[in-house]
Design a protein around this motif. Structure first.
Motif, PDB file in Angstrom:
ATOM      1  N   ARG A 100      43.082 -43.875 -17.439  1.00 41.38           N
ATOM      2  CA  ARG A 100      43.674 -44.889 -16.551  1.00 41.38           C
ATOM      3  C   ARG A 100      45.191 -44.824 -16.494  1.00 41.38           C
ATOM      4  N   ASN A 101      45.832 -44.365 -17.567  1.00 41.64           N
ATOM      5  CA  ASN A 101      47.300 -44.272 -17.590  1.00 41.64           C
ATOM      6  C   ASN A 101      47.789 -42.837 -17.690  1.00 41.64           C
ATOM      7  N   ALA A 102      46.913 -41.887 -17.356  1.00 41.66           N
ATOM      8  CA  ALA A 102      47.294 -40.468 -17.450  1.00 41.66           C
ATOM      9  C   ALA A 102      48.351 -40.127 -16.407  1.00 41.66           C
ATOM     10  N   THR A 103      49.113 -39.108 -16.700  1.00 42.81           N
ATOM     11  CA  THR A 103      50.158 -38.638 -15.793  1.00 42.81           C
ATOM     12  C   THR A 103      49.550 -38.272 -14.439  1.00 42.81           C
ATOM     13  N   PRO A 104      50.187 -38.683 -13.344  1.00 43.40           N
ATOM     14  CA  PRO A 104      49.678 -38.289 -12.019  1.00 43.40           C
ATOM     15  C   PRO A 104      49.667 -36.773 -11.862  1.00 43.40           C
ATOM     16  N   LEU A 105      48.729 -36.289 -11.056  1.00 44.56           N
ATOM     17  CA  LEU A 105      48.611 -34.861 -10.799  1.00 44.56           C
ATOM     18  C   LEU A 105      49.066 -34.524  -9.391  1.00 44.56           C
ATOM     19  N   LYS A 106      49.612 -33.336  -9.245  1.00 45.01           N
ATOM     20  CA  LYS A 106      49.976 -32.811  -7.932  1.00 45.01           C
ATOM     21  C   LYS A 106      48.843 -31.931  -7.437  1.00 45.01           C
ATOM     22  N   VAL A 107      48.875 -31.611  -6.156  1.00 46.49           N
ATOM     23  CA  VAL A 107      47.877 -30.723  -5.557  1.00 46.49           C
ATOM     24  C   VAL A 107      47.838 -29.420  -6.335  1.00 46.49           C
ATOM     25  N   GLY A 108      46.635 -28.997  -6.728  1.00 42.82           N
ATOM     26  CA  GLY A 108      46.446 -27.740  -7.433  1.00 42.82           C
ATOM     27  C   GLY A 108      46.517 -27.828  -8.942  1.00 42.82           C
ATOM     28  N   GLU A 109      46.979 -28.958  -9.487  1.00 35.52           N
ATOM     29  CA  GLU A 109      47.024 -29.108 -10.940  1.00 35.52           C
ATOM     30  C   GLU A 109      45.644 -29.481 -11.472  1.00 35.52           C
ATOM     31  N   ASN A 110      45.335 -28.992 -12.667  1.00 38.51           N
ATOM     32  CA  ASN A 110      44.039 -29.245 -13.286  1.00 38.51           C
ATOM     33  C   ASN A 110      43.978 -30.584 -13.997  1.00 38.51           C
ATOM     34  N   HIS A 111      42.865 -31.268 -13.801  1.00 40.79           N
ATOM     35  CA  HIS A 111      42.490 -32.381 -14.670  1.00 40.79           C
ATOM     36  C   HIS A 111      41.531 -31.771 -15.683  1.00 40.79           C
ATOM     37  N   VAL A 112      41.833 -31.885 -16.964  1.00 45.09           N
ATOM     38  CA  VAL A 112      40.989 -31.330 -18.018  1.00 45.09           C
ATOM     39  C   VAL A 112      40.377 -32.491 -18.793  1.00 45.09           C
ATOM     40  N   SER A 113      39.055 -32.435 -18.924  1.00 41.73           N
ATOM     41  CA  SER A 113      38.339 -33.472 -19.670  1.00 41.73           C
ATOM     42  C   SER A 113      37.335 -32.807 -20.598  1.00 41.73           C
ATOM     43  N   HIS A 114      36.887 -33.551 -21.593  1.00 44.38           N
ATOM     44  CA  HIS A 114      35.967 -33.014 -22.598  1.00 44.38           C
ATOM     45  C   HIS A 114      34.726 -33.882 -22.695  1.00 44.38           C
ATOM     46  N   HIS A 115      33.587 -33.228 -22.809  1.00 40.77           N
ATOM     47  CA  HIS A 115      32.295 -33.913 -22.792  1.00 40.77           C
ATOM     48  C   HIS A 115      31.365 -33.255 -23.801  1.00 40.77           C
ATOM     49  N   ILE A 116      30.268 -33.913 -24.083  1.00 40.25           N
ATOM     50  CA  ILE A 116      29.237 -33.366 -24.957  1.00 40.25           C
ATOM     51  C   ILE A 116      27.931 -33.337 -24.176  1.00 40.25           C
ATOM     52  N   CYS A 117      27.179 -32.264 -24.342  1.00 42.26           N
ATOM     53  CA  CYS A 117      25.839 -32.174 -23.755  1.00 42.26           C
ATOM     54  C   CYS A 117      24.886 -32.895 -24.704  1.00 42.26           C
ATOM     55  N   TRP A 118      24.418 -34.047 -24.290  1.00 42.87           N
ATOM     56  CA  TRP A 118      23.521 -34.851 -25.113  1.00 42.87           C
ATOM     57  C   TRP A 118      22.066 -34.451 -24.875  1.00 42.87           C
ATOM     58  N   PRO A 119      21.180 -34.770 -25.802  1.00 43.74           N
ATOM     59  CA  PRO A 119      19.763 -34.403 -25.623  1.00 43.74           C
ATOM     60  C   PRO A 119      19.154 -34.909 -24.317  1.00 43.74           C
ATOM     61  N   TRP A 120      19.595 -36.038 -23.810  1.00 45.96           N
ATOM     62  CA  TRP A 120      19.046 -36.566 -22.561  1.00 45.96           C
ATOM     63  C   TRP A 120      19.599 -35.845 -21.320  1.00 45.96           C
ATOM     64  N   ASP A 121      20.517 -34.905 -21.534  1.00 44.80           N
ATOM     65  CA  ASP A 121      21.025 -34.072 -20.437  1.00 44.80           C
ATOM     66  C   ASP A 121      20.208 -32.785 -20.264  1.00 44.80           C
ATOM     67  N   LEU A 122      19.246 -32.562 -21.147  1.00 43.43           N
ATOM     68  CA  LEU A 122      18.535 -31.284 -21.206  1.00 43.43           C
ATOM     69  C   LEU A 122      17.310 -31.246 -20.295  1.00 43.43           C
ATOM     70  N   ASP A 123      16.925 -30.016 -19.941  1.00 45.24           N
ATOM     71  CA  ASP A 123      15.673 -29.801 -19.214  1.00 45.24           C
ATOM     72  C   ASP A 123      14.608 -29.317 -20.192  1.00 45.24           C
ATOM     73  N   MET A 124      13.473 -28.887 -19.671  1.00 44.20           N
ATOM     74  CA  MET A 124      12.378 -28.474 -20.559  1.00 44.20           C
ATOM     75  C   MET A 124      12.654 -27.174 -21.300  1.00 44.20           C
ATOM     76  N   TRP A 125      13.722 -26.466 -20.961  1.00 45.77           N
ATOM     77  CA  TRP A 125      14.110 -25.242 -21.669  1.00 45.77           C
ATOM     78  C   TRP A 125      15.238 -25.515 -22.663  1.00 45.77           C
ATOM     79  N   ALA A 126      15.476 -26.777 -22.936  1.00 45.09           N
ATOM     80  CA  ALA A 126      16.469 -27.211 -23.925  1.00 45.09           C
ATOM     81  C   ALA A 126      17.889 -26.755 -23.577  1.00 45.09           C
ATOM     82  N   GLU A 127      18.209 -26.791 -22.289  1.00 46.52           N
ATOM     83  CA  GLU A 127      19.570 -26.507 -21.850  1.00 46.52           C
ATOM     84  C   GLU A 127      19.958 -27.534 -20.792  1.00 46.52           C
TER      85      GLU A 127
END
Length: 182
Positions: free
Chosen positions: A15-42
């Motif tokens: 919410r208070n992150a530095t504003p971005l200009k056109v072409g700049e990357n927003h980088v975020s980090h996430h975890i793949c939780w078990p409820w994100d998986l399909d029947m092949w466990a990915e």
């Protein structure tokens, strides 16, 4: 179920992150939780598309678009996607997501996103998005004016321009009265 709690977490986190200009990357980090998986466990391919929202929405906020959408009573829609899956994402994998605005044309804004795991790109997507109002699509000129940005779009990379061009040749509506011929 849509990841509302995770989206809320991202909204609070940036919410208070530095504003971005056109072409700049927003980088975020996430975890793949078990409820994100399909029947092949990915990571399920449909869930991957939902998780990409966790990068696009904060990107839009950091570029000032969310504020403009609220002020103008506009909406935001995905109008097309091209995605490549190259590496499996498994339970508890840590994902680095990179999101950026690539370019725009008269109607659509193009965003590029990638999911990286252990330093390798696992999937990469190009999204065609549209800002909408009750009459349909809002021109990107109006959107850029409302954002206070220069109306001239950055040159679209050749690979994304080729996708845009190929998509204009795709029949709509699909699978109409005529049979598909080999």
């Amino acid at each position: 179920m849509y990841p509302f709690i995770r989206l809320f977490k991202e909204a609070v986190k940036y919410r208070n992150a530095t504003p971005l200009k056109v072409g700049e990357n927003h980088v975020s980090h996430h975890i793949c939780w078990p409820w994100d998986l399909d029947m092949w466990a990915e990571l399920n391919n449909g869930r991957a598309l939902s998780l990409y929202d966790l990068g696009r929405i904060p990107l839009a906020r950091r570029m000032g678009l969310i504020k403009v959408l609220r002020r103008e009573k506009w909406g935001l829609a995905v109008a097309g996607t091209s995605i490549r899956y190259r590496r499996r994402i498994r339970a508890f994998d840590k994902i680095e997501m990179r999101s950026r605005l690539v370019s725009w044309d008269e109607r659509f804004i193009y965003l590029e996103q990638g999911m990286w795991v252990r330093g390798e790109c696992a999937s990469h997507a190009l999204f065609r998005t549209a800002v909408t109002d009750r009459n349909g699509i809002v021109s990107t000129k109006r959107v850029m004016d409302a954002l206070g940005l220069e109306a001239t779009a950055p040159e679209m990379p050749q690979w994304s321009a080729a996708w845009v061009d190929a998509d204009t040749k795709r029949p709509w509506p699909p699978m109409g009265d005529t049979a598909i011929t080999p």
